[in-house]
Every structure is written in structure tokens, then in C-alpha cells.
Write a protein that holds these residues in place. Structure first.
Motif, mmCIF file in Angstrom:
data_model
loop_
_atom_site.group_PDB
_atom_site.id
_atom_site.type_symbol
_atom_site.label_atom_id
_atom_site.label_comp_id
_atom_site.label_asym_id
_atom_site.label_seq_id
_atom_site.Cartn_x
_atom_site.Cartn_y
_atom_site.Cartn_z
ATOM 1 N N LYS A 190 -18.226 1.344 -7.239
ATOM 2 C CA LYS A 190 -18.237 0.778 -8.585
ATOM 3 C C LYS A 190 -16.845 0.578 -9.167
ATOM 4 O O LYS A 190 -16.629 -0.328 -9.962
ATOM 5 C CB LYS A 190 -19.054 1.667 -9.519
ATOM 6 N N ALA A 191 -15.898 1.443 -8.822
ATOM 7 C CA ALA A 191 -14.532 1.312 -9.342
ATOM 8 C C ALA A 191 -13.557 1.899 -8.332
ATOM 9 O O ALA A 191 -13.847 2.922 -7.702
ATOM 10 C CB ALA A 191 -14.380 2.006 -10.681
ATOM 11 N N VAL A 192 -12.399 1.230 -8.181
ATOM 12 C CA VAL A 192 -11.359 1.700 -7.265
ATOM 13 C C VAL A 192 -10.001 1.482 -7.917
ATOM 14 O O VAL A 192 -9.706 0.395 -8.420
ATOM 15 C CB VAL A 192 -11.386 0.945 -5.914
ATOM 16 N N GLY A 193 -9.174 2.511 -7.900
ATOM 17 C CA GLY A 193 -7.835 2.403 -8.451
ATOM 18 C C GLY A 193 -6.836 1.912 -7.418
ATOM 19 O O GLY A 193 -6.979 2.148 -6.221
ATOM 20 N N ILE A 194 -5.812 1.210 -7.894
ATOM 21 C CA ILE A 194 -4.690 0.802 -7.055
ATOM 22 C C ILE A 194 -3.598 1.849 -7.214
ATOM 23 O O ILE A 194 -3.170 2.149 -8.330
ATOM 24 C CB ILE A 194 -4.149 -0.581 -7.474
ATOM 25 N N CYS A 195 -3.133 2.416 -6.106
ATOM 26 C CA CYS A 195 -2.094 3.442 -6.191
ATOM 27 C C CYS A 195 -0.800 2.956 -5.549
ATOM 28 O O CYS A 195 -0.727 1.855 -4.991
ATOM 29 C CB CYS A 195 -2.567 4.746 -5.551
ATOM 30 N N GLY A 196 0.225 3.789 -5.635
ATOM 31 C CA GLY A 196 1.523 3.420 -5.082
ATOM 32 C C GLY A 196 1.470 3.154 -3.587
ATOM 33 O O GLY A 196 2.144 2.243 -3.077
ATOM 34 N N THR A 197 0.669 3.929 -2.869
ATOM 35 C CA THR A 197 0.511 3.706 -1.428
ATOM 36 C C THR A 197 -0.049 2.316 -1.167
ATOM 37 O O THR A 197 0.394 1.603 -0.264
ATOM 38 C CB THR A 197 -0.409 4.775 -0.818
ATOM 39 N N ASP A 198 -1.066 1.917 -1.964
ATOM 40 C CA ASP A 198 -1.634 0.580 -1.821
ATOM 41 C C ASP A 198 -0.587 -0.503 -2.053
ATOM 42 O O ASP A 198 -0.554 -1.526 -1.350
ATOM 43 C CB ASP A 198 -2.785 0.385 -2.811
ATOM 44 N N LEU A 199 0.275 -0.291 -3.038
ATOM 45 C CA LEU A 199 1.300 -1.296 -3.343
ATOM 46 C C LEU A 199 2.293 -1.432 -2.195
ATOM 47 O O LEU A 199 2.697 -2.547 -1.834
ATOM 48 C CB LEU A 199 2.028 -0.927 -4.638
ATOM 49 N N HIS A 200 2.699 -0.298 -1.597
ATOM 50 C CA HIS A 200 3.590 -0.364 -0.434
ATOM 51 C C HIS A 200 2.895 -1.068 0.737
ATOM 52 O O HIS A 200 3.517 -1.855 1.463
ATOM 53 C CB HIS A 200 4.013 1.041 -0.016
ATOM 54 N N THR A 201 1.607 -0.788 0.913
ATOM 55 C CA THR A 201 0.848 -1.435 1.985
ATOM 56 C C THR A 201 0.753 -2.936 1.738
ATOM 57 O O THR A 201 0.932 -3.746 2.654
ATOM 58 C CB THR A 201 -0.563 -0.830 2.077
ATOM 59 N N PHE A 202 0.469 -3.316 0.492
ATOM 60 C CA PHE A 202 0.367 -4.721 0.105
ATOM 61 C C PHE A 202 1.644 -5.476 0.432
ATOM 62 O O PHE A 202 1.615 -6.639 0.859
ATOM 63 C CB PHE A 202 0.053 -4.802 -1.388
ATOM 64 N N LYS A 203 2.785 -4.817 0.254
ATOM 65 C CA LYS A 203 4.077 -5.460 0.525
ATOM 66 C C LYS A 203 4.463 -5.413 2.007
ATOM 67 O O LYS A 203 5.517 -5.928 2.387
ATOM 68 C CB LYS A 203 5.171 -4.795 -0.317
ATOM 69 N N GLY A 204 3.638 -4.777 2.825
ATOM 70 C CA GLY A 204 3.916 -4.698 4.257
ATOM 71 C C GLY A 204 4.938 -3.645 4.619
ATOM 72 O O GLY A 204 5.569 -3.725 5.680
ATOM 73 N N GLU A 205 5.097 -2.623 3.776
ATOM 74 C CA GLU A 205 6.132 -1.609 4.000
ATOM 75 C C GLU A 205 5.633 -0.394 4.765
ATOM 76 O O GLU A 205 6.434 0.480 5.109
ATOM 77 C CB GLU A 205 6.694 -1.170 2.643
ATOM 78 N N ARG A 206 4.336 -0.316 5.039
ATOM 79 C CA ARG A 206 3.793 0.839 5.751
ATOM 80 C C ARG A 206 3.698 0.533 7.241
ATOM 81 O O ARG A 206 2.988 -0.372 7.665
ATOM 82 C CB ARG A 206 2.398 1.193 5.216
ATOM 83 N N THR A 207 4.379 1.327 8.048
ATOM 84 C CA THR A 207 4.343 1.108 9.499
ATOM 85 C C THR A 207 3.083 1.694 10.134
ATOM 86 O O THR A 207 2.796 1.412 11.293
ATOM 87 C CB THR A 207 5.574 1.753 10.161
ATOM 88 N N ASP A 208 2.328 2.508 9.375
ATOM 89 C CA ASP A 208 1.126 3.140 9.910
ATOM 90 C C ASP A 208 -0.154 2.401 9.511
ATOM 91 O O ASP A 208 -1.257 2.927 9.685
ATOM 92 C CB ASP A 208 1.030 4.600 9.454
ATOM 93 N N VAL A 209 -0.019 1.177 8.994
ATOM 94 C CA VAL A 209 -1.180 0.394 8.573
ATOM 95 C C VAL A 209 -1.267 -0.878 9.407
ATOM 96 O O VAL A 209 -0.301 -1.636 9.513
ATOM 97 C CB VAL A 209 -1.095 0.027 7.075
ATOM 98 N N GLU A 210 -2.429 -1.099 9.988
ATOM 99 C CA GLU A 210 -2.667 -2.304 10.779
ATOM 100 C C GLU A 210 -3.473 -3.309 9.961
ATOM 101 O O GLU A 210 -4.363 -2.937 9.191
ATOM 102 C CB GLU A 210 -3.436 -1.944 12.063
ATOM 103 N N PHE A 211 -3.146 -4.601 10.137
ATOM 104 C CA PHE A 211 -3.900 -5.671 9.472
ATOM 105 C C PHE A 211 -4.978 -6.193 10.418
ATOM 106 O O PHE A 211 -4.771 -6.231 11.626
ATOM 107 C CB PHE A 211 -2.959 -6.825 9.087
ATOM 108 N N PRO A 212 -6.112 -6.638 9.906
ATOM 109 C CA PRO A 212 -6.509 -6.581 8.493
ATOM 110 C C PRO A 212 -6.909 -5.160 8.097
ATOM 111 O O PRO A 212 -7.342 -4.377 8.930
ATOM 112 C CB PRO A 212 -7.703 -7.530 8.435
ATOM 113 N N ARG A 213 -6.752 -4.851 6.826
ATOM 114 C CA ARG A 213 -7.086 -3.522 6.317
ATOM 115 C C ARG A 213 -7.766 -3.629 4.955
ATOM 116 O O ARG A 213 -7.293 -4.340 4.069
ATOM 117 C CB ARG A 213 -5.824 -2.665 6.177
ATOM 118 N N VAL A 214 -8.872 -2.945 4.816
ATOM 119 C CA VAL A 214 -9.513 -2.776 3.515
ATOM 120 C C VAL A 214 -8.874 -1.546 2.874
ATOM 121 O O VAL A 214 -9.053 -0.430 3.355
ATOM 122 C CB VAL A 214 -11.036 -2.570 3.636
ATOM 123 N N MET A 215 -8.088 -1.747 1.833
ATOM 124 C CA MET A 215 -7.410 -0.645 1.165
ATOM 125 C C MET A 215 -8.366 0.040 0.173
ATOM 126 O O MET A 215 -9.524 -0.304 0.062
ATOM 127 C CB MET A 215 -6.160 -1.149 0.450
#
Length: 336
Positions: free
Chosen positions: A33-58
């Protein structure tokens, strides 16, 4: 069902996917029903996380309604409003067996190293779900996860009632920690570089605020807590702040660090030894959701933390707008 996938940096596609089914006796289906956007999500959105593979549901800060459950599920039932602990570990190693799953070598965060909550329905293990009163708005309930981080920090700080507390950073985590500390009755100084964030900190009960760009932080802390602060919490997570904490600490102070900054920090062992300082790391949360449920019931967690709400169809714009605000928003929420 709808699902929002980060397919490349700065690009989220909202499309259709097959709704998950219960395939384990302890699994639960939750309509998000509701999901917050956090700092980790923002880094992932910018492609700064080396431990996240695309596509990804954050998305790991979420609330929802139980719509189905396996035969062995007993913690929740259909129709329950729930929040979700996103820490997923191996469950078998020595660290997990000792009750510290949050620092398991194989730990994964829902929505970071595995698909998360920016979709209509998720299938998750019952042991990660916590029922909350139905009168609590879903957006407030979704704040449980950042407050679980605050609860973990508080536990690590080993705080006494007379301790003077300094919090570095007036973002979501810093403000959550501030509220938790004020609940205990301690005096708190919050420092940040943004005027808007410091105003928010005062609104949430900070006894003193210091703009570290304009004011002398050492003088301010000295006036606030002569001889140094008893508890220092780095809610920003940069190497330079850790060394600053050591300099501002009183003898026998506790310092809590949440950062993943891989830069080296200039620390002299003598500064730690002479004052017998204790430095503790705090990673995500370690079984703190029971505490947060009580905070939700008490009304400690409110919609005052929420800066803006967007529908799922506007999720990419929500990320872009949040980044454009330069961190002055506390919490952007996605409503499904």
C-alpha cells in the motif's frame, strides 16, 4: 499486477507482471500500500551501487495488507495490516545463530540485492511481517523501517538518562533518531549543513542546532555539553565525521557509526585510548521491529516525516524530484 523496475540509471519502467503465488507453507502474500524512498534507493537510482543488478524492483520501507497465506502461517492472517523487516540472511551461520542476522556475511536487503516493494503484491516469509493497528495510515506505517534503524542505533548507544547527545545529520535517519532520543528524555544537539534540515530538527524537538558550515561546532558542543558529548551518532556516514566525533567526545563516550564510506578516516589510537571511547557500528536493524510497532501505537511516528506522496505511475518523477530537492525533503512516499 503493476511493477516498477529500475532498468538503467535514472530510468524506471512501470509495467505488468504476473502476481506471485504462495509456494511455501510459511509464505505470505501482501498487497503493498505504501513504500518510502530512502537514501539507498536514490544511490541505486543513480547507478552508484555496485551490488545491485538491473533490472531491479527497489523499495524496502513498506506497509500493506495480507491477502493470502500458507497453511503453516500463524503470525498474521488475511486482512491484517503489516509492516516488513527487509533484512534477509542465510539463517545458518554462526552469526545468524547468535541472533545477529543483520551482519551475516550473506545478508541481503529486500529491494536492494533482491527485488522489493515497488509492486502491487509481494510474497514474503511470515517471520519478517509485523501486524500494526488498522487505524495507522499506511504511509506512517511504512516509516517503520527507518525507525527500526533508529531503534538499533539507540540500542548500540547504551544511553543513560543524563547523557548529552550529538547527532550528525538531520535527514530521515537523523530525525528518526532525534525523536527516539527525545522520547527517552535526553538533551540533543543536531548538526547539519542545510538550514531547512536544521529547522526540521528544531520542529522535532532538538534542544540545540548547529549549522556546521557557518558556526563553530566545537564551541557549540562545548557549550552544550562541557567536556564533550556523551553520545555521538553519525547519521550521515562519512569518514570525516567519525574523526570529528572522536574529537568532540567526552571521556567514556559512546560513538555510533552507520556509514558505508570506504574512504579512510584520520584517527589516532591515542585519542580513543586516552578517553576510553567506545565506537560501535550499526547496520540496518537487528530484531527491532517489535519496538517500532510500539512507537507506532504511541504516535511517535507521524506523517510529519512525509514530504511528498506520489502514485506508482509517477515513481520515476518522484525520484527525480527528491534528488532535485538536495536532501531537504525528509521522506518521499509512493502510494500503491
Amino acid at each position: 499486477m503493476r511493477t516498477a523496475k529500475l532498468v538503467a540509471p535514472y530510468r524506471i519502467e512501470v509495467g505488468e507482471a504476473q502476481e506471485p503465488q504462495v509456494n511455501d507453507s510459511h509464505q505470505v502474500l501482501v498487497r503493498v500500500k505504501a513504500v518510502g524512498i530512502c537514501g539507498t534507493d536514490l544511490h541505486t537510482f543513480k547507478g552508484e551501487r555496485t551490488d545491485v543488478e538491473f533490472p531491479r524492483v527497489m523499495g524496502h520501507e513498506l506497509s500493506g495488507i495480507v491477502i493470502g497465506a500458507g497453511d503453516s502461517v500463524s503470525r498474521v492472517k488475511e486482512g491484517d495490516h503489516v509492516i516488513y523487516d527487509p533484512v534477509n540472511s542465510c539463517g545458518n551461520c554462526r552469526t545468524c545463530s547468535s541472533g545477529h542476522e543483520n551482519v551475516c556475511r550473506e545478508v541481503k536487503c529486500f529491494g536492494v540485492q533482491m527485488d522489493g516493494g515497488f509492486q502491487d503484491v509481494i510474497a514474503v516469509s511470515e517471520d519478517k511481517l509485523y501486524p500494526v493497528p488498522k487505524e495507522i495510515p499506511f504511509e506512517c506505517a511504512a516509516l517503520a523501517e527507518p525507525f527500526s534503524i533508529a531503534a538499533n542505533i539507540i540500542a548500540k548507544a547504551d544511553m543513560r538518562q543524563e547523557d548529552r547527545v550529538v547527532i550528525f545529520g538531520a535527514g530521515t535517519i537523523g530525525i528518526a533518531v532525534l525523536q527516539a532520543v527525545k522520547r527517552l528524555g535526553n538533551q540533543v544537539l543536531v548538526t547539519d549543513m542545510a538550514v531547512e534540515k536544521l529547522a526540521l530538527a528544531r520542529g522535532f524537538g532538538a534542544d540545540e542546532t548547529v549549522n556546521s558550515l557557518k558556526d563553530n561546532l566545537h564551541e557549540a558542543v562545548g557549550a552544550f555539553s562541557p567536556g564533550g558529548a556523551d553520545i555521538l551518532i553519525d547519521a550521515v556516514g562519512t569518514a570525516s565525521i567519525l574523526s570529528e566525533c572522536i574529537q568532540l567526545a567526552a571521556p567514556c563516550a559512546n560513538i555510533v557509526e552507520i556509514g558505508f564510506d570506504e574512504q579512510e578516516s584520520l584517527i589516532r589510537p591515542s585519542d580513543i585510548t586516552k578517553k576510553e571511547l567506545t565506537i560501535k557500528g550499526s547496520r540496518m536493524n537487528c530484531h527491532r521491529f517489535d519496538i517500532v510497532v510500539e512507537w507506532l501505537k504511541e504516535g511517535l511516528i507521524t506523517d510529519k516525516m512525509i514530504s511528498r506522496i506520489y502514485p506508482l505511475e509517477q515513481i520515476e518523477q518522484a525520484f527525480r524530484d527528491t534528488l532535485e530537492q538536495g536532501g531537504t525533503w525528509l521522506k518521499t512516499m509512493i502510494r500503491l
